[in-house]
Write a protein that holds these residues in place. Structure first.
Motif, PDB file in Angstrom:
ATOM      1  N   PHE A  44       0.833  -1.204   0.000  1.00 56.77           N
ATOM      2  CA  PHE A  44       0.000   0.000   0.000  1.00 56.77           C
ATOM      3  C   PHE A  44       0.868   1.255   0.000  1.00 56.77           C
ATOM      4  O   PHE A  44       0.604   2.218  -0.718  1.00 56.77           O
ATOM      5  CB  PHE A  44      -0.943   0.008   1.213  1.00 56.77           C
ATOM      6  CG  PHE A  44      -1.782   1.257   1.282  1.00 56.77           C
ATOM      7  CD1 PHE A  44      -2.746   1.507   0.317  1.00 56.77           C
ATOM      8  CD2 PHE A  44      -1.580   2.192   2.286  1.00 56.77           C
ATOM      9  CE1 PHE A  44      -3.510   2.667   0.350  1.00 56.77           C
ATOM     10  CE2 PHE A  44      -2.343   3.357   2.331  1.00 56.77           C
ATOM     11  CZ  PHE A  44      -3.303   3.592   1.358  1.00 56.77           C
ATOM     12  N   CYS A  49       3.864   1.665  -1.216  1.00 59.13           N
ATOM     13  CA  CYS A  49       4.437   1.888  -2.550  1.00 59.13           C
ATOM     14  C   CYS A  49       3.375   2.367  -3.530  1.00 59.13           C
ATOM     15  O   CYS A  49       3.629   3.238  -4.355  1.00 59.13           O
ATOM     16  CB  CYS A  49       5.058   0.600  -3.084  1.00 59.13           C
ATOM     17  SG  CYS A  49       6.462   0.052  -2.113  1.00 59.13           S
ATOM     18  N   ARG A  50       2.195   1.770  -3.446  1.00 64.87           N
ATOM     19  CA  ARG A  50       1.134   2.175  -4.374  1.00 64.87           C
ATOM     20  C   ARG A  50       0.706   3.608  -4.085  1.00 64.87           C
ATOM     21  O   ARG A  50       0.399   4.365  -5.000  1.00 64.87           O
ATOM     22  CB  ARG A  50      -0.055   1.218  -4.275  1.00 64.87           C
ATOM     23  CG  ARG A  50       0.278  -0.175  -4.788  1.00 64.87           C
ATOM     24  CD  ARG A  50      -0.885  -1.111  -4.589  1.00 64.87           C
ATOM     25  NE  ARG A  50      -2.025  -0.703  -5.397  1.00 64.87           N
ATOM     26  CZ  ARG A  50      -3.283  -1.050  -5.136  1.00 64.87           C
ATOM     27  NH1 ARG A  50      -3.552  -1.786  -4.085  1.00 64.87           N
ATOM     28  NH2 ARG A  50      -4.244  -0.646  -5.919  1.00 64.87           N
ATOM     29  N   GLN A  51       0.710   3.989  -2.813  1.00 62.83           N
ATOM     30  CA  GLN A  51       0.358   5.371  -2.488  1.00 62.83           C
ATOM     31  C   GLN A  51       1.392   6.329  -3.053  1.00 62.83           C
ATOM     32  O   GLN A  51       1.133   7.508  -3.259  1.00 62.83           O
ATOM     33  CB  GLN A  51       0.232   5.544  -0.965  1.00 62.83           C
ATOM     34  CG  GLN A  51      -0.762   6.628  -0.540  1.00 62.83           C
ATOM     35  CD  GLN A  51      -0.474   8.010  -1.092  1.00 62.83           C
ATOM     36  OE1 GLN A  51       0.614   8.548  -0.876  1.00 62.83           O
ATOM     37  NE2 GLN A  51      -1.424   8.580  -1.828  1.00 62.83           N
ATOM     38  N   ARG A  52       2.580   5.804  -3.342  1.00 69.06           N
ATOM     39  CA  ARG A  52       3.591   6.663  -3.968  1.00 69.06           C
ATOM     40  C   ARG A  52       3.516   6.596  -5.491  1.00 69.06           C
ATOM     41  O   ARG A  52       4.375   7.122  -6.181  1.00 69.06           O
ATOM     42  CB  ARG A  52       4.987   6.279  -3.482  1.00 69.06           C
ATOM     43  CG  ARG A  52       5.195   6.471  -1.971  1.00 69.06           C
ATOM     44  CD  ARG A  52       4.975   7.916  -1.552  1.00 69.06           C
ATOM     45  NE  ARG A  52       5.196   8.128  -0.123  1.00 69.06           N
ATOM     46  CZ  ARG A  52       4.253   8.451   0.761  1.00 69.06           C
ATOM     47  NH1 ARG A  52       3.007   8.612   0.374  1.00 69.06           N
ATOM     48  NH2 ARG A  52       4.557   8.630   2.029  1.00 69.06           N
ATOM     49  N   GLY A  53       2.528   5.862  -6.015  1.00 66.96           N
ATOM     50  CA  GLY A  53       2.308   5.863  -7.460  1.00 66.96           C
ATOM     51  C   GLY A  53       2.811   4.629  -8.193  1.00 66.96           C
ATOM     52  O   GLY A  53       2.664   4.517  -9.396  1.00 66.96           O
ATOM     53  N   LEU A  54       3.388   3.675  -7.464  1.00 65.71           N
ATOM     54  CA  LEU A  54       3.875   2.465  -8.129  1.00 65.71           C
ATOM     55  C   LEU A  54       2.726   1.482  -8.311  1.00 65.71           C
ATOM     56  O   LEU A  54       1.879   1.350  -7.435  1.00 65.71           O
ATOM     57  CB  LEU A  54       4.960   1.791  -7.293  1.00 65.71           C
ATOM     58  CG  LEU A  54       6.388   2.304  -7.440  1.00 65.71           C
ATOM     59  CD1 LEU A  54       6.533   3.694  -6.881  1.00 65.71           C
ATOM     60  CD2 LEU A  54       7.350   1.357  -6.749  1.00 65.71           C
ATOM     61  N   SER A  55       2.732   0.763  -9.432  1.00 67.28           N
ATOM     62  CA  SER A  55       1.739  -0.294  -9.587  1.00 67.28           C
ATOM     63  C   SER A  55       2.125  -1.408  -8.627  1.00 67.28           C
ATOM     64  O   SER A  55       3.256  -1.476  -8.153  1.00 67.28           O
ATOM     65  CB  SER A  55       1.738  -0.821 -11.014  1.00 67.28           C
ATOM     66  OG  SER A  55       2.954  -1.495 -11.262  1.00 67.28           O
ATOM     67  N   GLU A  56       1.177  -2.289  -8.378  1.00 64.96           N
ATOM     68  CA  GLU A  56       1.439  -3.389  -7.461  1.00 64.96           C
ATOM     69  C   GLU A  56       2.577  -4.257  -7.978  1.00 64.96           C
ATOM     70  O   GLU A  56       3.461  -4.674  -7.233  1.00 64.96           O
ATOM     71  CB  GLU A  56       0.168  -4.222  -7.351  1.00 64.96           C
ATOM     72  CG  GLU A  56       0.077  -4.986  -6.079  1.00 64.96           C
ATOM     73  CD  GLU A  56      -1.345  -5.441  -5.822  1.00 64.96           C
ATOM     74  OE1 GLU A  56      -2.179  -5.366  -6.748  1.00 64.96           O
ATOM     75  OE2 GLU A  56      -1.611  -5.871  -4.699  1.00 64.96           O
ATOM     76  N   MET A  97      10.121  -4.341  -7.150  1.00 67.85           N
ATOM     77  CA  MET A  97      11.102  -3.491  -6.468  1.00 67.85           C
ATOM     78  C   MET A  97      11.537  -4.122  -5.141  1.00 67.85           C
ATOM     79  O   MET A  97      12.720  -4.167  -4.822  1.00 67.85           O
ATOM     80  CB  MET A  97      10.493  -2.110  -6.219  1.00 67.85           C
ATOM     81  CG  MET A  97      11.433  -1.129  -5.557  1.00 67.85           C
ATOM     82  SD  MET A  97      10.637   0.481  -5.300  1.00 67.85           S
ATOM     83  CE  MET A  97       9.593   0.105  -3.908  1.00 67.85           C
TER      84      MET A  97
END
Ligand code: ATP
Ligand code: MG
Lengths: 258, 481
Positions: B432, B434-441, B447
């Protein structure tokens, strides 16, 4: 920019947010205060699309779009940023790497090219200075072994790099010493302009001396029980929440009876 | 609300790009194993008499042995009489110019990203291409010959340098070492041979690309690398196979010999067909790899990235014989779907002041089972031996498993042996965040996984580190919309 209407949210079948109305326009800073467990972080999680929150009623529009139609990452790329109350550790992934991946996914979404390594480093160095962090933090694993205050400051570094349109700060001031508090406030204030909006969740009036809000809302029992200007925060500091919370209890009883 | 387990399921679905079959005329021995088959293989390769004797000895020994069952892997019994022990594309034997190689084979390797035309090749990398049971082409032989480096198939080495082969073959992994090594010694068909002369730093990366193509065949290759005094070589192997519903056996033996002050860096990117999501098909990768640091201050490093195979059973090891010699093992093993891996290393400290390092990263997803099994042994004469071991496991989802079996046997009180182990999970909170930083799952998982493997990837030669990273991405990639 953001319009929340009659928002009801359940967690595991228990109602947590019970009818929130809130409008945030570009250029504004809103502070949300309220007792522990009143639903402040829940609201932040719903705005950013975290799993596990069931919206049972109401709607949210963000820049004239249905927020719920966007995934978490799309919201992020569209400019919503949450500075976490409890930033997460990611062992093995360097801070720098995460920043780059985050910035590039946003740029890609906006149809901009990726920054070259040189441009990126230049930008980062600028931002690191803004939040007065040591550059060595860039090469450490994300939040791993960071002190509580360092983690919070790292959130502000990410915020400074990503330059969101809507920044939500969930208790970013908790655990900060007074110098760090000023630095964080400075980082946030330098983002402030007519196009952006900021929601600051905090327990302390102190932060609001540095990030001066246009509005203050008090959340209690999953409702906004009072809104006002920055004077409201001063009042709360003096009298606490007790009276407000009691009256919100009455309000709940009244509407239930109606 | 989607459950995190479902998300991971989607994420770890994989696509196996190398799963195609090459239609080619092959000369294949009928299934079955007996002394005549061993003789037939040796004859086909026109081997010197000593080699046939050696094979027969191995075969007779194998008949007395039993398949090992101690590994943390499960599979139905293998019928050794149902396997064909030799399959080769029809062509003239011996070293070839490019024009003599079947265009279908060139095309196959091209498709796999391994062009055999020297002008198209990756700069600074020489390739020995092994197709089923034989080596079809070794590139840059002339360039290497100028430096005195011998790089050819082991069949050719038996013709042209029989004395070297005779001297070193089986000197690290004896014929009867274990069940699969004995089988390999009896029936090995090809593989690579490397000799780096005294004081020579091999001017190119050497690599072997193994391809299993034919159905119902086993691949038994044998690699022998000798680094003479003060020399250095970096060697890489890659492997793929078509997608088939039945399991295929790959039982290789690799022997490394480092003489005084010599260094061998051996890297593997193993991407054999892993089977489908229900566990049908895939390669049984039962491999014996061992290096001997025979000379003082010699060094052997094993780096492996194991993403393929239905079952992996391999323990690249180092015998630290020379004083001051160094052994290293860096490993990433990924198991997804129904894959099983039981892998690790043995570091045997024999000489004085010897040092070994073990870094093992196991990643399990789906129903994958990942076992680290390592032995650090310090013999009584090995004064001041040092070992550092670190075994980390990463779990994706909650139906997979990670197991760690570190064995330590110390017979010298001056030894210092350290072991660290961790098990972690990719948490919903991390995803979550990472996704909140704009990365796809997908990007977030990739990563985090790559971050987890960093210490191993940085040991790989540059080009292959990129390759390995991509491979992990493919292995974890799914149809996230
Ligand atoms: N996943 C969950 N499962 C069960 N209850 C939850 C969950 N998440 C939140 N809650 C409950 O919802 C309520 C609101 O929690 P929330 O974290 O939003 O409060 P908060 O206003 O941010 O409090 P604080 O000031 O302590 O941070 C709490 O009673 C909390 O226990
Ligand atoms: Mg909170």
């Amino acid at each position: 920019m953001l319009k929340i209407e009659n928002l009801h949210v359940d967690v595991d079948g228990t109602p947590i947010l019970k009818g929130i109305d809130l409008e945030v326009r570009a250029g504004e800073v809103h502070a949300i205060m309220g007792p522990n467990g009143s639903g402040k972080s829940t609201l932040a999680n719903v705005l950013t699309g975290r799993d596990g929150y069931e919206v049972t009623q109401g709607k949210i529009s963000y820049r004239d779009r249905d927020l719920f139609a966007l995934s978490t990452e799309e919201r992020a790329r569209e400019g919503i940023f949450l500075a976490f109350q409890y930033p997460v550790e990611i062992p093995g992934v360097s801070n720098l790497y995460l920043l780059k991946a985050a910035l590039n996914s946003k740029r890609k979404h906006l149809g901009l090219g990726e920054l070259s390594a040189v441009e990126f480093l230049k930008l980062i160095k600028e931002k690191v200075k803004l939040v007065q962090m040591k550059e060595e933090f860039l090469h450490r694993s994300v939040n791993q072994g960071f002190s509580g205050g360092e983690k919070k400051r790292n959130e502000i570094l990410q915020l400074a790099v990503l330059e969101p349109l809507l920044a939500i700060l969930d208790e970013t001031d908790s655990g900060l010493d007074i110098d760090a508090l000023k630095i964080v406030a400075h980082g946030v204030n330098s983002l402030r302009d007519a196009e952006r909006a900021i929601i600051v969740v905090t327990h302390y009036q102190r932060l609001l001396d540095y990030i001066v809000p246009d509005y203050v809302h008090v959340l209690a029992n999953g409702r906004v029980v009072k809104s006002g200007d920055k004077e409201l925060a001063l009042e709360l500091e003096k009298h606490g929440y007790t009276q407000l919370v009691q009256s919100s209890g009455e309000g709940a009883a009244r509407s239930a009876g109606a | 609300m989607t459950s995190p387990a479902n998300d991971l399921d989607r994420l770890v679905g994989r696509e196996y790009k190398e799963g195609f079959v090459t239609e080619i005329d092959a000369e294949t021995l009928p299934p079955g194993l007996n002394e005549d088959v061993v003789r037939a293989i040796s004859e086909k390769k026109r081997e010197p008499a000593f080699m046939l004797e050696w094979r027969l000895q191995a075969y007779r020994h194998w008949l007395t042995m039993r398949e090992p069952r101690w590994a943390q892997v499960q599979y139905s019994p293998i019928d050794y009489q149902a396997i064909s022990y030799y399959s080769a594309p029809k062509q003239t034997p011996g070293p070839k110019s490019l024009e003599e190689v079947d265009p279908k084979l060139l095309e196959t390797y091209e498709k796999l990203g391994i062009p055999l035309e020297e002008q198209k090749a990756l700069a600074g990398v020489a390739v020995d291409a092994v197709f089923d049971s034989v080596s079809v082409k070794t590139t840059f032989r002339n360039t290497l010959a100028e430096a005195g480096v011998i790089f050819c198939s082991i069949s050719e080495a038996l013709q042209e340098h029989p004395e070297l082969v005779r001297r070193y073959l089986g000197s690290v992994v004896p014929q009867g070492d274990n069940f699969y090594a004995a089988l390999n010694s009896a029936v090995f068909s090809d593989g690579s041979f490397v000799y780096i002369p005294k004081g020579v730093r091999c001017p190119m990366e050497l690599s072997t690309y193994f391809r299993i193509n034919a159905m119902n065949t086993g691949q038994f290759e044998r690699t022998l690398i000798i680094a003479d005094e003060g020399s250095y070589v970096s060697y890489l192997e890659g492997c793929t196979a078509p997608m088939r519903d039945e399991n295929q056996l790959h039982a290789a033996v690799v022997e490394l010999i480092a003489l005084e002050n010599a260094q061998i860096k051996y890297s593997t990117v193993q991407n054999w067909y892993p089977g489908d999501e229900l566990g049908r098909g895939g390669i049984y990768n039962f491999v014996t790899k061992r290096g001997a640091c025979r000379g003082h201050r010699s060094k052997i490093s094993w780096t492996q990235v194991e993403t393929g195979s239905a079952i992996t059973w391999k323990y690249p090891s180092v015998l630290l014989e020379g004083d001051g010699s160094v052994g290293e093992f860096y490993s990433v093993a990924l198991t997804n779907n129904r894959q099983q891996a039981d892998t690790g290393t043995k570091m045997i400290h024999i000489g004085k002041n010897t040092a070994s390092t073990i870094i093992s990263k196991g990643i399990s997803a789906g129903h994958g089972q990942n076992t680290y099994r390592g032995l650090v042994k310090v013999l009584s004469g090995s004064d001041n031996a040092r070992n550092y071991s670190q075994c980390d496991s990463l779990l994706l989802g909650d139906r997979c498993g990670a197991h760690t079996f570190p064995y330590v046997e110390v017979k010298n009180p001056t030894a210092r042996v350290e072991h660290e182990a961790t098990t972690s999970k990719i948490s919903d909170d991390q995803l979550f965040y990472c996704r909140q930083r704009g990365l796809s799952e997908e990007d977030a998982v990739s990563m985090i996984v790559n971050g987890f493997c960093k210490e191993v990837f940085r040991e790989l030669p540059m080009e292959f580190a990129v390759e390995a990273q991509k491979l992990l991405d493919v292995s974890l990639e799914g149809a996230v919309g």
